[in-house]
Write a protein that holds these residues in place. Structure first.
Motif, PDB file in Angstrom:
ATOM      1  N   PHE A 137      40.175 -27.484  65.822  1.00 31.81           N
ATOM      2  CA  PHE A 137      39.638 -26.864  64.834  1.00 31.81           C
ATOM      3  C   PHE A 137      38.948 -27.196  63.727  1.00 31.81           C
ATOM      4  N   ALA A 138      38.819 -28.770  63.906  1.00 33.56           N
ATOM      5  CA  ALA A 138      37.693 -29.334  63.064  1.00 33.56           C
ATOM      6  C   ALA A 138      36.116 -28.609  63.465  1.00 33.56           C
ATOM      7  N   ASP A 139      36.056 -28.227  64.724  1.00 32.59           N
ATOM      8  CA  ASP A 139      34.859 -27.403  65.024  1.00 32.59           C
ATOM      9  C   ASP A 139      34.914 -25.931  64.592  1.00 32.59           C
ATOM     10  N   PRO A 140      34.332 -25.357  63.558  1.00 32.67           N
ATOM     11  CA  PRO A 140      34.601 -24.041  62.962  1.00 32.67           C
ATOM     12  C   PRO A 140      34.131 -23.092  64.142  1.00 32.67           C
ATOM     13  N   ARG A 141      33.908 -23.446  65.225  1.00 34.89           N
ATOM     14  CA  ARG A 141      33.430 -22.476  66.418  1.00 34.89           C
ATOM     15  C   ARG A 141      34.566 -22.145  67.198  1.00 34.89           C
ATOM     16  N   ILE A 142      35.514 -23.177  67.233  1.00 33.56           N
ATOM     17  CA  ILE A 142      36.849 -22.891  67.957  1.00 33.56           C
ATOM     18  C   ILE A 142      37.515 -21.812  67.379  1.00 33.56           C
ATOM     19  N   ARG A 172      51.429 -16.706  56.811  1.00 33.76           N
ATOM     20  CA  ARG A 172      50.565 -16.923  55.633  1.00 33.76           C
ATOM     21  C   ARG A 172      49.704 -18.293  55.692  1.00 33.76           C
ATOM     22  N   THR A 173      49.774 -18.833  56.971  1.00 29.10           N
ATOM     23  CA  THR A 173      48.905 -20.144  57.328  1.00 29.10           C
ATOM     24  C   THR A 173      47.658 -19.767  57.828  1.00 29.10           C
ATOM     25  N   GLU A 174      46.622 -20.572  57.672  1.00 29.28           N
ATOM     26  CA  GLU A 174      45.365 -20.422  58.127  1.00 29.28           C
ATOM     27  C   GLU A 174      45.218 -20.321  59.673  1.00 29.28           C
ATOM     28  N   LEU A 175      46.166 -21.263  60.312  1.00 25.93           N
ATOM     29  CA  LEU A 175      46.335 -21.196  61.877  1.00 25.93           C
ATOM     30  C   LEU A 175      47.889 -20.835  62.059  1.00 25.93           C
ATOM     31  N   VAL A 176      48.009 -19.994  63.412  1.00 30.40           N
ATOM     32  CA  VAL A 176      49.187 -19.628  63.605  1.00 30.40           C
ATOM     33  C   VAL A 176      49.197 -19.915  65.093  1.00 30.40           C
ATOM     34  N   ALA A 177      50.523 -20.462  65.305  1.00 30.38           N
ATOM     35  CA  ALA A 177      50.839 -20.528  66.681  1.00 30.38           C
ATOM     36  C   ALA A 177      51.756 -19.428  67.171  1.00 30.38           C
ATOM     37  N   HIS A 196      33.450 -16.484  69.631  1.00 32.23           N
ATOM     38  CA  HIS A 196      34.174 -17.835  69.108  1.00 32.23           C
ATOM     39  C   HIS A 196      34.389 -18.589  70.576  1.00 32.23           C
ATOM     40  N   LEU A 197      34.994 -19.824  70.456  1.00 34.85           N
ATOM     41  CA  LEU A 197      35.129 -20.722  71.280  1.00 34.85           C
ATOM     42  C   LEU A 197      36.874 -20.851  71.765  1.00 34.85           C
ATOM     43  N   THR A 198      37.100 -21.200  72.992  1.00 28.62           N
ATOM     44  CA  THR A 198      38.500 -21.648  73.333  1.00 28.62           C
ATOM     45  C   THR A 198      38.673 -23.135  73.927  1.00 28.62           C
ATOM     46  N   TYR A 199      39.844 -23.634  73.593  1.00 33.60           N
ATOM     47  CA  TYR A 199      39.778 -25.271  73.841  1.00 33.60           C
ATOM     48  C   TYR A 199      41.091 -25.543  74.384  1.00 33.60           C
ATOM     49  N   LEU A 200      41.447 -26.473  75.396  1.00 32.18           N
ATOM     50  CA  LEU A 200      42.151 -27.195  75.788  1.00 32.18           C
ATOM     51  C   LEU A 200      42.478 -28.224  75.119  1.00 32.18           C
ATOM     52  N   THR A 210      60.071 -21.944  75.124  1.00 33.95           N
ATOM     53  CA  THR A 210      59.069 -23.226  75.187  1.00 33.95           C
ATOM     54  C   THR A 210      59.351 -24.383  73.950  1.00 33.95           C
ATOM     55  N   VAL A 211      59.502 -25.561  74.602  1.00 33.64           N
ATOM     56  CA  VAL A 211      60.258 -26.504  73.746  1.00 33.64           C
ATOM     57  C   VAL A 211      58.944 -27.417  73.672  1.00 33.64           C
ATOM     58  N   TRP A 212      58.554 -27.742  72.625  1.00 36.37           N
ATOM     59  CA  TRP A 212      57.352 -28.785  71.863  1.00 36.37           C
ATOM     60  C   TRP A 212      57.768 -30.211  71.911  1.00 36.37           C
ATOM     61  N   ALA A 213      56.632 -31.019  72.274  1.00 39.00           N
ATOM     62  CA  ALA A 213      56.558 -32.327  72.013  1.00 39.00           C
ATOM     63  C   ALA A 213      56.855 -32.711  70.622  1.00 39.00           C
ATOM     64  N   PRO A 214      57.117 -33.801  70.022  1.00 40.16           N
ATOM     65  CA  PRO A 214      57.024 -33.969  68.645  1.00 40.16           C
ATOM     66  C   PRO A 214      55.967 -33.907  68.036  1.00 40.16           C
ATOM     67  N   ASP A 215      54.726 -34.255  68.524  1.00 39.76           N
ATOM     68  CA  ASP A 215      53.596 -34.180  67.905  1.00 39.76           C
ATOM     69  C   ASP A 215      52.411 -32.778  68.136  1.00 39.76           C
ATOM     70  N   VAL A 216      52.879 -31.852  68.659  1.00 36.82           N
ATOM     71  CA  VAL A 216      52.286 -30.843  69.084  1.00 36.82           C
ATOM     72  C   VAL A 216      51.523 -30.181  67.930  1.00 36.82           C
ATOM     73  N   ALA A 217      51.993 -30.025  66.946  1.00 32.67           N
ATOM     74  CA  ALA A 217      51.462 -29.290  65.660  1.00 32.67           C
ATOM     75  C   ALA A 217      50.368 -30.274  65.371  1.00 32.67           C
ATOM     76  N   GLU A 218      50.544 -31.618  65.181  1.00 31.82           N
ATOM     77  CA  GLU A 218      49.477 -32.239  64.843  1.00 31.82           C
ATOM     78  C   GLU A 218      48.339 -32.403  65.832  1.00 31.82           C
ATOM     79  N   GLU A 219      48.392 -32.302  67.018  1.00 20.78           N
ATOM     80  CA  GLU A 219      47.498 -32.456  67.998  1.00 20.78           C
ATOM     81  C   GLU A 219      46.641 -31.122  68.225  1.00 20.78           C
ATOM     82  N   VAL A 220      47.272 -30.025  68.074  1.00 22.44           N
ATOM     83  CA  VAL A 220      46.691 -28.712  68.233  1.00 22.44           C
ATOM     84  C   VAL A 220      45.460 -28.422  67.128  1.00 22.44           C
ATOM     85  N   CYS A 221      45.875 -29.006  66.013  1.00 24.77           N
ATOM     86  CA  CYS A 221      44.881 -28.599  64.746  1.00 24.77           C
ATOM     87  C   CYS A 221      43.689 -29.442  64.886  1.00 24.77           C
ATOM     88  N   LYS A 222      43.538 -30.691  65.789  1.00 22.52           N
ATOM     89  CA  LYS A 222      42.409 -31.232  65.766  1.00 22.52           C
ATOM     90  C   LYS A 222      41.060 -30.582  66.360  1.00 22.52           C
TER      91      LYS A 222
END
Length: 349
Positions: free
Chosen positions: A91-96, A66-71, A187-191, A77-89
């Motif tokens: 998307f500030a560009d609406p083209r991503i 139900r969220t706007e972004l879906v992982a 749309h664009l894709t980003y690392l 796969t094990v995440w670092a503690p800040d993955v959710a925060e970092e991957v959202c950045k």
């Protein structure tokens, strides 16, 4: 999820929960009773599915979200503690439309684990990084962790689920297909390299070859299709990397051919020059990795030899491009249908 190792699965869930995401949805094959039992110990949503294969499970998952972004995340796969925060950045560009993460091997012990880690760092410090820098068009957002706008996933769902290649339904290649469909629609894709995840990789040669063969077939199918479409030429650097990857598996074998000829001719000077050149050139290529793991310098010869083996695998993949089999899981396409080919304990189903 299907046939996951309980220990790594448990670590993965706990790492996702530590990121304080809004919801975790686990889509688990109904036959995987062990992982179903583990999942129900945690505050997550568990959905069981009787349909084999990863592709339909992804569809079920993003429809339940139900969220706007879906992982979309693999179960090992094990995440670092800040993955959710970092991957959202990004998307500030609406083209991503989609964002990927940096990956490394979970267990870096043993020859193959070290070599896999070297290949991963090359990919995320070179190939994907350049695709991000020159056009924001990453060719493949790895399914180990890839984040998308949910609205786009719903938009491309039909094309994703009905993909075929030369009349055969596609079983694997989900990562490439999703990425391509996002790019194809403008749309664009980003690392986002500051977002780090760790996954398991094969530790024996047979599994390594089978995994690389599956990946190579997926790459050939996706890239050949993309290069035949107009959209990819709007991303010149992306098109260049696809062409380069297609040609390099053949040109890479020129080196070992010269080496073999020199050994036969007992031209030891030329053999020494080749060995020194490979050591220096690959060290430069892997400099970001070597600065973090200097001991990998001594694995450079092994890295070179495995590169040759992978080139042969890619050529074999091209020759068997229509074959649809997961290879590292008991799932395959038979008579046009995705089916289970075995049970988790290895017995025939």
């Amino acid at each position: 999820m299907y046939q996951e190792k309980p220990g790594i699965f448990t670590r993965a869930i706990e790492s996702w929960l530590a990121n304080q995401v809004e919801e975790i949805i686990l889509v688990i094959d109904v036959t995987d009773t062990v992982c179903i039992e583990i999942a129900r110990r945690y505050p997550v949503t568990v959905i069981t599915t009787e349909i084999p294969g990863k592709r339909d499970a992804l569809r079920v998952g993003w429809n339940a979200a139900r969220t706007e972004l879906v992982a979309l995340v693999d179960s090992d796969t094990v995440w670092a503690p800040d993955v959710a925060e970092e991957v959202c950045k990004p998307f500030a560009d609406p083209r991503i439309g989609g964002v990927g993460t940096r990956q490394n091997t979970h267990d870096r012990q043993g020859f193959l684990s070290r070599i896999n880690d070297m290949f991963l760092d090359h990919r995320y410090f070179d190939e994907n990084a350049c695709q991000t820098r020159f056009g924001r068009a990453v060719s493949c957002l790895s399914g180990r962790t890839a984040i998308y706008r949910r609205a786009l996933l719903l938009e491309i769902e039909q094309d994703f689920m009905t993909e075929t290649f030369w009349g055969v339904p596609c079983l694997s290649g989900d990562d490439k297909r999703l990425t391509t469909l996002i790019l194809e629609r403008g749309h664009l894709t980003y690392l986002q390299r500051t977002a780090r995840v760790w996954s398991t990789f094969p530790t024996n040669w047979w599994s390594f070859v089978r995994q690389r063969l599956r990946w190579a077939r997926n790459t050939w199918r996706s890239d050949l299709r993309a290069l035949s479409r107009p959209w990819v030429w709007h991303h010149p650097f992306l098109a260049y990397t696809m062409l380069d990857k297609a040609v390099s598996c053949f040109t890479l074998l020129v080196g070992p051919a010269f080496l073999t000829y020199s050994l036969i001719q007992h031209n030891w000077l030329f053999v020494a020059v080749l060995a020194i050149w490979w050591q220096i050139s690959r060290s430069a290529k892997l400099l970001p990795h070597l600065t973090q793991r200097p001991s990998s310098f001594f694995f450079i010869p092994g890295y070179v030899v495995v590169s040759w083996a992978m080139a042969l695998i890619k050529i074999w993949a091209l020759l068997t491009i229509r074959t649809q089999h997961w290879l590292t899981r008991d799932v395959a396409v038979e008579h046009g249908q995705v089916v289970r080919t075995g049970l988790p304990d290895g017995r025939s189903s």
